[in-house]
Design a protein around this motif. Structure first.
Motif, PDB file in Angstrom:
ATOM      1  N   GLN A 167      -2.249   6.032  -3.963  1.00 48.13           N
ATOM      2  CA  GLN A 167      -1.066   5.554  -4.665  1.00 48.13           C
ATOM      3  C   GLN A 167      -1.042   6.047  -6.110  1.00 48.13           C
ATOM      4  O   GLN A 167       0.034   6.132  -6.715  1.00 48.13           O
ATOM      5  CB  GLN A 167      -1.024   4.026  -4.645  1.00 48.13           C
ATOM      6  CG  GLN A 167      -0.755   3.441  -3.268  1.00 48.13           C
ATOM      7  CD  GLN A 167      -0.703   1.921  -3.296  1.00 48.13           C
ATOM      8  OE1 GLN A 167      -1.715   1.259  -3.505  1.00 48.13           O
ATOM      9  NE2 GLN A 167       0.474   1.361  -3.097  1.00 48.13           N
ATOM     10  N   LEU A 194      -8.867   1.412   3.042  1.00 43.69           N
ATOM     11  CA  LEU A 194      -8.027   0.722   2.051  1.00 43.69           C
ATOM     12  C   LEU A 194      -8.270   1.275   0.657  1.00 43.69           C
ATOM     13  O   LEU A 194      -7.329   1.464  -0.121  1.00 43.69           O
ATOM     14  CB  LEU A 194      -8.299  -0.783   2.090  1.00 43.69           C
ATOM     15  CG  LEU A 194      -7.927  -1.490   3.392  1.00 43.69           C
ATOM     16  CD1 LEU A 194      -8.413  -2.934   3.385  1.00 43.69           C
ATOM     17  CD2 LEU A 194      -6.424  -1.443   3.627  1.00 43.69           C
ATOM     18  N   LEU A 244       0.810  -1.217   0.000  1.00 40.34           N
ATOM     19  CA  LEU A 244       0.000   0.000   0.000  1.00 40.34           C
ATOM     20  C   LEU A 244       0.847   1.272   0.000  1.00 40.34           C
ATOM     21  O   LEU A 244       0.304   2.371   0.121  1.00 40.34           O
ATOM     22  CB  LEU A 244      -0.923   0.004   1.220  1.00 40.34           C
ATOM     23  CG  LEU A 244      -2.001  -1.085   1.223  1.00 40.34           C
ATOM     24  CD1 LEU A 244      -2.634  -1.210   2.606  1.00 40.34           C
ATOM     25  CD2 LEU A 244      -3.061  -0.791   0.170  1.00 40.34           C
ATOM     26  N   GLN A 255      -6.553   4.642   0.355  1.00 38.14           N
ATOM     27  CA  GLN A 255      -5.108   4.511   0.219  1.00 38.14           C
ATOM     28  C   GLN A 255      -4.715   3.939  -1.135  1.00 38.14           C
ATOM     29  O   GLN A 255      -3.712   4.366  -1.721  1.00 38.14           O
ATOM     30  CB  GLN A 255      -4.531   3.649   1.344  1.00 38.14           C
ATOM     31  CG  GLN A 255      -3.024   3.488   1.295  1.00 38.14           C
ATOM     32  CD  GLN A 255      -2.277   4.822   1.271  1.00 38.14           C
ATOM     33  OE1 GLN A 255      -2.711   5.808   1.857  1.00 38.14           O
ATOM     34  NE2 GLN A 255      -1.147   4.862   0.586  1.00 38.14           N
ATOM     35  N   LEU A 256      -5.480   2.983  -1.649  1.00 33.27           N
ATOM     36  CA  LEU A 256      -5.201   2.453  -2.987  1.00 33.27           C
ATOM     37  C   LEU A 256      -5.234   3.579  -4.019  1.00 33.27           C
ATOM     38  O   LEU A 256      -4.414   3.616  -4.937  1.00 33.27           O
ATOM     39  CB  LEU A 256      -6.225   1.376  -3.348  1.00 33.27           C
ATOM     40  CG  LEU A 256      -6.067   0.019  -2.648  1.00 33.27           C
ATOM     41  CD1 LEU A 256      -7.294  -0.856  -2.899  1.00 33.27           C
ATOM     42  CD2 LEU A 256      -4.806  -0.697  -3.097  1.00 33.27           C
TER      43      LEU A 256
END
Length: 425
Positions: free
Chosen positions: A264, A257, A157, A260-261
Motif C-alpha cells: 500500500q 498481511l 488493505l 500487502q500492508l
C-alpha cells in the motif's frame, strides 16, 4: 381430584372436568415452549444481523476470534448475508494487464534450463485432471476461488477493486525494493544475522534500500536493542485489527498481511525471513525478474500436494493430486505492485490467510513435521507457503520458471543461525 370424583355420584362429570384440566395445562405448556423458541430464534436473528459488515473501528477478537479458534470460524464466513464472498466479476478479456500477462506466458519457453523443471515429484494419479491449456483460463480459476472475507478487510488493505485501481494508477518504477522482515522473541538472535548482512552486504550495493522490520512479539529489552542498532524502521504488527487466529504465529497468516500492508505504501517489496543470508553479490537479476513478471520466489524441494493439508485445497476448490509439483519457498520473495499481483496473487493469498480453515485450521500444528521418506499427499502443511505455491502453480504451471529465482550465487537460507551482532545482545 380423581379420588373425589370416585366418591361423587356425579363421577362422569368429574372425570370430564379432570380431562379438561389436563388438556388446558398441556396446551399452556405447549404455548410457553413455542414462545421460548420464538424468542431464541429472534435473538439469534438479531445477533446475525449485528455481525453484518461490522464497523471497522470496532473489529476485534470478540467479533472474529473466538469462533475461529473452536473451528466455527469458517462456518460464520459461509453465511452469505454476513460476509461478502470474495468471488470476483469476470475481468474483461481485453483488460490490458490480462492481455500483457497472457502474452508473457504464451511467448515464454516451456523450459528454462537454469531453473527447476516442472515435473511431478511422485507417482501421478491418472484420474487427476490437468491445468487449463491457457493462462487466461487458469487466471480466472484463481480469481474465482470461493473465499469469504469481510468486505472491510479488503477495503482496509486496498484489495477491493477500487483500492487496486487506486494503488496502480501511478507507476513509480522503483529501481529496487523496500526490504521487509519480522521477528518474535525466539527469533531475535537469528534475525541479527539478516540485519548484519543487510548492513554489510546489501547497503554497500544499494545504499538507498530501506529495511522495515515488524515486531511480532519481541520483549522490551530486545525491542530497545532492535530500535537502537537495526538502522531500520521498526513497526508493531497490528494484530488487534485482524482475526484472532492471526495471533497464532505458527499459522503464518501475518506474512502475506505484512507484504500487502507495505504494498500500500511501496511499489516494490522484497520479503526476507530471519534465516535469509546474503553473500554480497548484486540482486539485479532477481529485481529484473520481479519487474517483468510481478513476483519471484525460490523453488522448493518438496511437493505442494505432499506438504499441503486437504483442508486448504478444499477451501480453494482445487484438487490435491493436480499439485504434485515442486513448492515455492515463501521465505524470500519479491513482489512488484501491479494489477496482476494485487488481483491474482495478493488478494487470494491474503484472503486465505484471513479465512480460518483455509491457510490455518484447527489442530494444524500437528501437521508441522514433514516426513523424509513417506511422501504421501497431505503428509504435512506449510501454511503461507502452501497457499502461495497453489496460486503460482495454478497461474504458471508448466511455465512456472517465469516466477522462480535461483538463490545460489546471491544468498542462502540458514535456519537456526543464531548471531550476536548487536552490542550487549
Amino acid at each position: 381430584m380423581l379420588r373425589t370424583c370416585r366418591r361423587n355420584r356425579f363421577s362422569i362429570i368429574c372425570a370430564i372436568i379432570f380431562v379438561v384440566v389436563i388438556v388446558v395445562n398441556f396446551c399452556e405448556l405447549v404455548y410457553k415452549y413455542d414462545r421460548s423458541l420464538t424468542v431464541i430464534n429472534s435473538n439469534a436473528h438479531v445477533k446475525r444481523k449485528e455481525n453484518v459488515e461490522p464497523d471497522f473501528e470496532q473489529i476485534d477478537s470478540k467479533v472474529f476470534g473466538k469462533q475461529g479458534l473452536n473451528d466455527q470460524y469458517s462456518d460464520s464466513f459461509s453465511e452469505g448475508h454476513q460476509y461478502q464472498e470474495n468471488k470476483l466479476q469476470e475481468i474483461e478479456p481485453d483488460s490490458e494487464w490480462v492481455h500483457r500477462m497472457n502474452q508473457l506466458f504464451e511467448n515464454a519457453p516451456t523450459e528454462n534450463f537454469d531453473k527447476d523443471p516442472f515435473i511431478r515429484q511422485n507417482t501421478s494419479n491418472g484420474a487427476c485432471e490437468n491445468f487449463y491449456p491457457t493462462f487466461k483460463e487458469n487466471l480466472y480459476k484463481v480469481l474465482n476461488y470461493s473465499l469469504n472475507v469481510p468486505k472491510k478487510y479488503l477495503e482496509m488493505l486496498s484489495l477491493d477493486d477500487a483500492g487496486i485501481r487506486n494503488l496502480t494508477e501511478h507507476d513509480l518504477n522503483s529501481p529496487y525494493p523496500v526490504m521487509a522482515s519480522a521477528a518474535s522473541s525466539n527469533h531475535f538472535r537469528e534475525i541479527q544475522g539478516l540485519i548484519r548482512d543487510y548492513h554489510k552486504k546489501l547497503l554497500p550495493i544499494y545504499p538507498g534500500m530501506k529495511l522495515i522490520l515488524f515486531d511480532l512479539g519481541l520483549n522490551a529489552k530486545q525491542l530497545k536493542l532492535m530500535t537502537k542498532y537495526c538502522k531500520c524502521e521498526v513497526r508493531q504488527f497490528p494484530f488487534q485489527i485482524f482475526p484472532d487466529h492471526i495471533r497464532i504465529l505458527s499459522g503464518y497468516g501475518w506474512k502475506s498481511l505484512i507484504i500487502q500492508l507495505l504494498l500500500q505504501e511501496f511499489d516494490f517489496v522484497m520479503w526476507t525471513d530471519a534465516s535469509i543470508r546474503f553473500n554480497g553479490r548484486p540482486l539485479d537479476k532477481l529485481f529484473q525478474g520481479a519487474k517483468e513478471v510481478g513476483v519471484q520466489a525460490i523453488p522448493g524441494s518438496g511437493s505442494i500436494a505432499v506438504r499441503t493439508n486437504q483442508r486448504t485445497f478444499t477451501a480453494l476448490g482445487e484438487e490435491m493430486c493436480l499439485f504434485d509439483y515442486h513448492e515455492f519457498e515463501a521465505g524470500w520473495m519479491a513482489v512488484v505492485r501491479s494489477e496482476f499481483t494485487l488481483t491474482a496473487v495478493m488478494r487470494p493469498w491474503v484472503s486465505c490467510a484471513l479465512q480460518y480453515g483455509c491457510m490455518d485450521f484447527k489442530n494444524s500444528r500437528s501437521f508441522l513435521g514433514c516426513p523424509l521418506r513417506k511422501q504421501r499427499y497431505g503428509a504435512c502443511h506449510r501454511f503461507d507457503q502452501s497457499v502461495l505455491g497453489i496460486i503460482l502453480t495454478r497461474l504458471f504451471n508448466y511455465k512456472s520458471h517465469l516466477c522462480q529465482f535461483i538463490v545460489n550465487g546471491i544468498g542462502f537460507i540458514r535456519r537456526g543461525d543464531y548471531v550476536n551482532y548487536f552490542p550487549n545482545s
